[in-house]
Design a protein around this motif. Structure first.
Motif, short mmCIF file in Angstrom:
data_model
loop_
_atom_site.label_atom_id
_atom_site.label_comp_id
_atom_site.label_asym_id
_atom_site.label_seq_id
_atom_site.Cartn_x
_atom_site.Cartn_y
_atom_site.Cartn_z
N VAL A 121 8.69 1.39 13.22
CA VAL A 121 8.08 2.57 12.61
C VAL A 121 8.45 3.84 13.37
CG1 VAL A 121 5.88 2.22 13.81
CG2 VAL A 121 5.93 3.50 11.67
N ASP A 160 8.80 -8.22 10.30
CA ASP A 160 8.16 -7.06 9.68
C ASP A 160 9.28 -6.10 9.29
OD1 ASP A 160 6.86 -4.84 8.84
OD2 ASP A 160 5.88 -4.37 10.75
N LYS A 217 7.33 1.98 -0.20
CA LYS A 217 8.06 2.84 0.73
C LYS A 217 9.48 3.06 0.19
CE LYS A 217 5.36 1.95 4.89
NZ LYS A 217 5.26 1.17 6.13
N CYS A 241 -0.31 -2.71 12.71
CA CYS A 241 -0.91 -3.71 11.81
C CYS A 241 -0.74 -5.13 12.37
CB CYS A 241 -0.33 -3.60 10.40
SG CYS A 241 1.37 -4.16 10.23
N HIS A 275 4.52 -2.30 14.91
CA HIS A 275 3.49 -1.52 14.18
C HIS A 275 2.08 -2.05 14.49
CE1 HIS A 275 1.26 0.03 10.68
NE2 HIS A 275 2.21 0.95 10.61
N VAL A 321 5.86 6.81 6.90
CA VAL A 321 6.89 6.24 6.01
C VAL A 321 6.23 6.14 4.65
CG1 VAL A 321 8.57 4.40 5.62
CG2 VAL A 321 7.69 4.77 7.93
N ASP A 354 7.53 -3.49 2.08
CA ASP A 354 6.80 -2.66 1.12
C ASP A 354 7.69 -2.28 -0.05
OD1 ASP A 354 4.10 -2.10 1.73
OD2 ASP A 354 4.73 -0.96 3.50
C1 LIG Z 1 4.33 1.19 7.11
C2 LIG Z 1 4.57 0.07 8.03
C3 LIG Z 1 3.66 -1.00 8.10
C4 LIG Z 1 2.36 -1.00 7.36
O1 LIG Z 1 2.57 -0.98 5.98
P1 LIG Z 1 1.46 -0.48 4.95
O2 LIG Z 1 2.15 -0.56 3.64
O3 LIG Z 1 1.13 0.93 5.34
O4 LIG Z 1 0.29 -1.38 5.06
C5 LIG Z 1 3.99 -2.06 8.93
N1 LIG Z 1 5.13 -2.07 9.63
C6 LIG Z 1 6.02 -1.05 9.59
C7 LIG Z 1 7.27 -1.15 10.39
C8 LIG Z 1 5.76 0.05 8.79
O5 LIG Z 1 6.64 1.06 8.74
#
Ligand SMILES: *Cc1c(COP(=O)(O)O)cnc(C)c1O
Length: 490
Positions: A244, A269, A301, A189, A187, A89, A298
């Motif tokens: 994601v 998220d 994105k 993270c 995700h 993404v 973000d």
């Molecule tokens: C891209 C994404 C993240 C991580 O974001 P970064 O900007 O790459 O750190 C977390 N959760 C989802 C659903 C994502 O698409």
């Protein structure tokens, strides 16, 4: 020329001025014509060699360094600036935002404290983000490098809000173990943040999803009850507003209700999906974000801004502050002078020195207006709908998951291959798409099946670009089936 001291300022400002103008001209040309270039070029052997030089001791002309950049770095872009890039993404960026980055870098403020313009711009952008997400006036937030950091920041606030003593005693002071819940589509993270918080990933429950890849409320309730019965302490649920893999939206209304009932922190998220909540047609599914305790999303994105900028918002600004505030003699706020001004931003996150990432957000929102971003987001969602329909109508192509937002997972399936052969074939198609420079989807696995994955957060994509993708997948797929005895392993 200054004879007394050494400085990084140029000997000849006029030369630098001219070079800067040339750079702007070159970058305008680069972005204006990017669609005529391949989506991706493999970094050449020469370029890779060149980028393994020793530490430079001798100086070079800035001009020569720029030529080096143009020859060895610029041609090997990632692709996300290109109209046919739909991998992972990734946002597209814009020329105007590149200029904003230059302004921010020239001004070079440290946006952490002080009575300075950049602090007010940062504050303004946070207020705008709150308005986008319909968060209340008492909410707070901070811009960070991306959604990973935004999610980690939110979970840290959630943990400290659950038990303020953790700030002093750590988790070692606690008798009962804390537990977090999130769907299996969450995700990576999130487990990384849970790990960093000292909870350990065993404390993250991977809740089942349904056929549409959204969190199964029944399984969540069962898991919570089991943990409570075992003497553990559930404290937080992480919901997805756009997973994601497929863009699935968890049942946010039910999650809001459950978290209220159980007094759990609800974090969303919404890395890209949260932005879709600004569209009236997504209000029924996404308006619940405004009732969450925190949300991460973000701006690099689906707001198409250059890397790296994400945002975390916390519903109760005081709780946010209590998670981070520290006093240090050298950072005290004053009544007047530079150390006056807005509240220091280290009260809202882990970073002290911060760049002026707010400027590109501020400039883009002012230049285009929020409604332009709504239209671009809607355009991407409609493009995903178009692609899904075309896949449905095209023999040999198979849609692999519902596409509720901007992500389409599909594969080439001639109908006579087994599962392993299909996986290998589609992986081969993906690599050929990239290597030919035609188009750049990415990939994922859904229920063991390798999928081509198109995530559209691109303001340059047209319908013709999507047609080129379909045509290329069919062509490469047919040829790959014919010419190769498809390997049986991915
Ligand atoms: C891209 C994404 C993240 C991580 O974001 P970064 O900007 O790459 O750190 C977390 N959760 C989802 C659903 C994502 O698409």
């Amino acid at each position: 020329m200054n004879n007394e001291i050494e400085t990084l300022d140029p000997d000849n400002w006029e030369t630098v001025r001219q070079l800067g103008h040339r750079m702007v001209d070159d970058m305008v040309q680069f972005l204006r014509t990017i669609g005529d270039q391949p989506v991706w070029r493999k970094p050449s052997e020469e370029a890779r060699q060149h980028l393994q030089a020793g530490l430079p001791e001798a100086p070079q002309d800035m001009e020569a360094v720029y030529e080096d950049f143009k020859q060895h770095v610029l041609p090997y872009y990632n692709g996300n600036i290109h109209p046919r890039f739909w991998g992972w993404v990734k946002g597209t960026g814009s020329m105007q935002s590149a200029l904003a980055e230059m302004l921010a870098a020239a001004m070079n403020p440290n946006v952490s404290l002080g009575d300075q313009g950049a602090m007010y711009v940062d504050k303004q952008v946070i207020e705008w983000c709150k308005q986008m997400m319909n968060f209340p006036p008492e909410a707070s937030g901070i811009l960070v490098s991306g959604a990973s950091m935004a999610n980690a920041t939110a979970l840290l606030v959630a943990r400290n809000a659950f038990d303020a003593d953790i700030r002093w005693k750590g988790l070692q002071g606690r008798a009962e173990k804390l537990v977090v819940y999130a769907s299996s589509e969450t995700h990576s993270c999130i487990p990384r943040a849970v790990e960093m918080l000292g909870l350990g990933t065993d404390a993250l429950r991977s809740v089942r999803v349904g056929d549409d890849y959204t969190l199964d409320m029944k399984d969540l309730r069962t898991r919570i009850a089991e943990d409570e019965a075992a003497g553990l302490r559930p404290f937080c649920v992480v919901a997805n507003a756009g997973t994601v893999n497929t863009g699935a939206i968890d049942p946010l209304e039910d999650l809001v209700a459950l978290c209220k009932e159980k007094r759990l922190w609800l974090h969303v998220d919404g890395a890209f999906g949260a932005l879709a909540s600004t569209l009236p047609e997504y209000e029924p599914a996404l308006k619940w974000i405004s009732q969450a305790d925190s949300v991460a999303f973000d701006l690099h994105k689906w707001m198409y801004l250059p890397y790296g900028v994400g945002c975390v918002l916390v519903r109760d600004g005081n709780i946010h502050r209590q998670a981070f505030t520290y006093t240090a003699d050298y950072l005290m706020k004053h009544e007047r002078g530079i150390p006056a001004g807005p509240e220091g931003l280290s009260n809202f996150g882990l970073e002290l020195s911060r760049d002026f990432k707010a400027l590109k957000v501020w400039m883009a929102l002012k230049e285009h207006g929020m409604d332009k971003f709504r239209r671009l987001i809607r355009q991407n969602i409609q493009q995903a709908g178009y692609l899904s329909r075309r896949i449905g109508q095209t023999p040999g192509l198979e849609l692999m998951a519902p596409a509720p937002l901007n992500i389409v997972c599909f594969r080439y399936n001639p109908g006579f291959l087994n599962a392993a052969e299909l996986n290998a074939l589609n992986k081969e198609i993906l690599m050929q798409l990239h290597e030919s420079g035609i188009a750049a989807p990415s990939y994922t696995r859904l229920q063991q099946s390798y999928c081509l994955r198109v995530a559209i957060t691109n303001h340059r994509t047209t319908t013709a670009d999507l047609e080129m993708l379909i045509e290329a997948v069919l062509k490469i797929g047919k040829k790959a089936v014919r010419l190769t005895s498809v390997a049986t392993q991915v």
